[in-house]
Motif scaffolding. Structure first.
Motif, short mmCIF file in Angstrom:
data_model
loop_
_atom_site.label_atom_id
_atom_site.label_comp_id
_atom_site.label_asym_id
_atom_site.label_seq_id
_atom_site.Cartn_x
_atom_site.Cartn_y
_atom_site.Cartn_z
N ASP A 183 0.83 -1.21 0.00
CA ASP A 183 0.00 0.00 0.00
C ASP A 183 0.86 1.26 0.00
OD1 ASP A 183 -2.52 -1.50 0.39
OD2 ASP A 183 -1.64 -1.96 2.35
N ILE A 184 2.02 1.19 0.64
CA ILE A 184 2.96 2.31 0.70
C ILE A 184 4.36 1.78 0.42
CG2 ILE A 184 3.96 4.14 2.12
CD1 ILE A 184 1.39 4.14 3.81
N VAL A 185 5.05 2.39 -0.54
CA VAL A 185 6.43 2.01 -0.84
C VAL A 185 7.30 3.25 -0.67
CG1 VAL A 185 8.02 1.06 -2.54
CG2 VAL A 185 5.66 0.24 -2.48
N ILE A 186 8.34 3.14 0.15
CA ILE A 186 9.17 4.30 0.50
C ILE A 186 10.61 4.07 0.06
CG2 ILE A 186 9.95 5.78 2.39
CD1 ILE A 186 7.58 4.39 4.05
N ASN A 187 11.11 4.93 -0.80
CA ASN A 187 12.52 4.85 -1.20
C ASN A 187 13.36 5.71 -0.26
OD1 ASN A 187 14.93 4.41 -2.73
ND2 ASN A 187 14.67 6.47 -3.56
N ALA A 213 3.53 5.99 -3.38
CA ALA A 213 4.98 5.91 -3.54
C ALA A 213 5.58 7.16 -2.90
CB ALA A 213 5.36 5.85 -5.01
N ALA A 214 6.47 6.97 -1.95
CA ALA A 214 7.12 8.09 -1.28
C ALA A 214 8.62 8.00 -1.51
CB ALA A 214 6.82 8.07 0.21
N ASP A 215 9.25 9.14 -1.75
CA ASP A 215 10.69 9.19 -1.96
C ASP A 215 11.25 10.26 -1.05
OD1 ASP A 215 13.32 9.18 -3.04
OD2 ASP A 215 12.53 8.59 -5.00
N ILE A 216 12.32 9.96 -0.32
CA ILE A 216 12.89 10.97 0.57
C ILE A 216 13.78 11.96 -0.18
CG2 ILE A 216 12.76 9.38 2.52
CD1 ILE A 216 15.86 9.29 2.47
N ILE A 217 14.00 11.71 -1.47
CA ILE A 217 14.78 12.62 -2.31
C ILE A 217 13.91 13.84 -2.67
CG2 ILE A 217 15.81 12.89 -4.62
CD1 ILE A 217 16.61 9.90 -4.41
#
Length: 275
Positions: A183-187, A213-217
């Motif tokens: 449900d949530i994918v975090i890079n 989709a979450a990216d910390i960049i």
């Protein structure tokens, strides 16, 4: 007041822009600079910052884990996570904290409710310093179904075990095969960060519609990972919110002032679009 961020590389950090703006807005005299510190010079640089009467500094890739050995005291939470991203220097002593996880959580809650977060099947890509902070905060918040994908599976195993998570540890190939289940994918890796904007740790093409989709960049605002997730019908969250919220928590530790985060998110986003 002298503040800084240390990392390697560090050229394109927006931390000086953000913190110098906040210092001015809060009527504080001081400056914040970016210092490029190669891994083999970390201990030497930390001692130099203390001697030069810095009030504190942020820590970014690749120093979040290795820095702990050079600090006088580390908060329990950062010790448990095994990663520090904020250092406060008081009376000649260096104190380590981790604001990454709470910064990410504040950003995530702009996209999902508390219940949605706790009920979600979550995949974290990476098992480094940022992943540790994020996994710790998500777990404390009530999320347990957190899986970790990493190039080196033993590091994913260790992160799962240390936090008592109920998800799986896996290599990147296995995560690629299963990406549509989450449900949530975090890079949390640096794959896709400027200037390597065509890289991605996982291909998000097979993410399920309606997932996040979450990216910390935050540089670029939309990484290849996020672009492919969006094309698949997933919701997306870039790293600007986490960057600002974790920075605000650090700024408060250094200055006892609470900065304007909403305005800064808009400023950073606008500034990035102009580049």
């Amino acid at each position: 007041m002298k503040l800084a961020v240390i990392g390697y590389p560090i050229h394109h950090s927006k931390s000086p822009f953000m913190h110098n703006s906040w210092l001015k807005e809060c009527g504080l005299k001081g400056s914040y600079e970016a210092l490029e510190v190669p891994p083999d010079q970390l201990g030497e640089q930390i001692e130099d910052l203390r001697k030069r009467n810095f009030s504190g500094y942020n820590v970014t890739i690749p120093h979040k884990e290795n820095i702990i050995q050079y600090l006088d005291e580390v908060e329990d939470r950062a010790t448990e996570l095994g990663a520090v991203n904020t250092v406060v220097i008081r009376d000649g002593k260096s104190y380590g904290y981790n604001t990454d996880g709470d910064g990410f959580l504040k950003s995530l809650l702009t996209k999902r409710t508390t219940k949605e977060v706790s009920d979600s099947q979550i995949l974290i890509i990476g098992a480094g310093g940022a992943a540790k902070g994020i996994a710790g905060s998500l777990h404390s918040f009530g999320a347990e179904k957190i899986s970790i994908a990493n190039r080196t599976v033993i590091k994913a195993d260790q992160l799962i075990e240390s936090h008592g998570l109920t998800g799986d540890s896996m290599d990147l190939a296995a995560a690629q095969h299963q990406i549509g289940l989450f449900d949530i994918v975090i890079n949390t890796t640096s794959q896709g960060m400027y200037p390597h904007i065509h890289q991605h740790a996982l291909d998000a093409t097979e993410m399920k519609a309606g997932s996040l989709a979450a990216d910390i960049i935050y540089n670029p605002l939309k990484t290849q990972f996020l672009k492919k997730a969006e094309a698949a019908g997933a919701d997306i969250l870039n790293g600007v919110g986490m960057f600002v919220f974790q920075g605000a928590l650090a700024f408060e530790k250094w200055t006892d002032k609470i900065p304007d985060t909403a305005s800064m998110i808009n400023k950073i986003t606008k500034d990035m679009k102009q580049e």
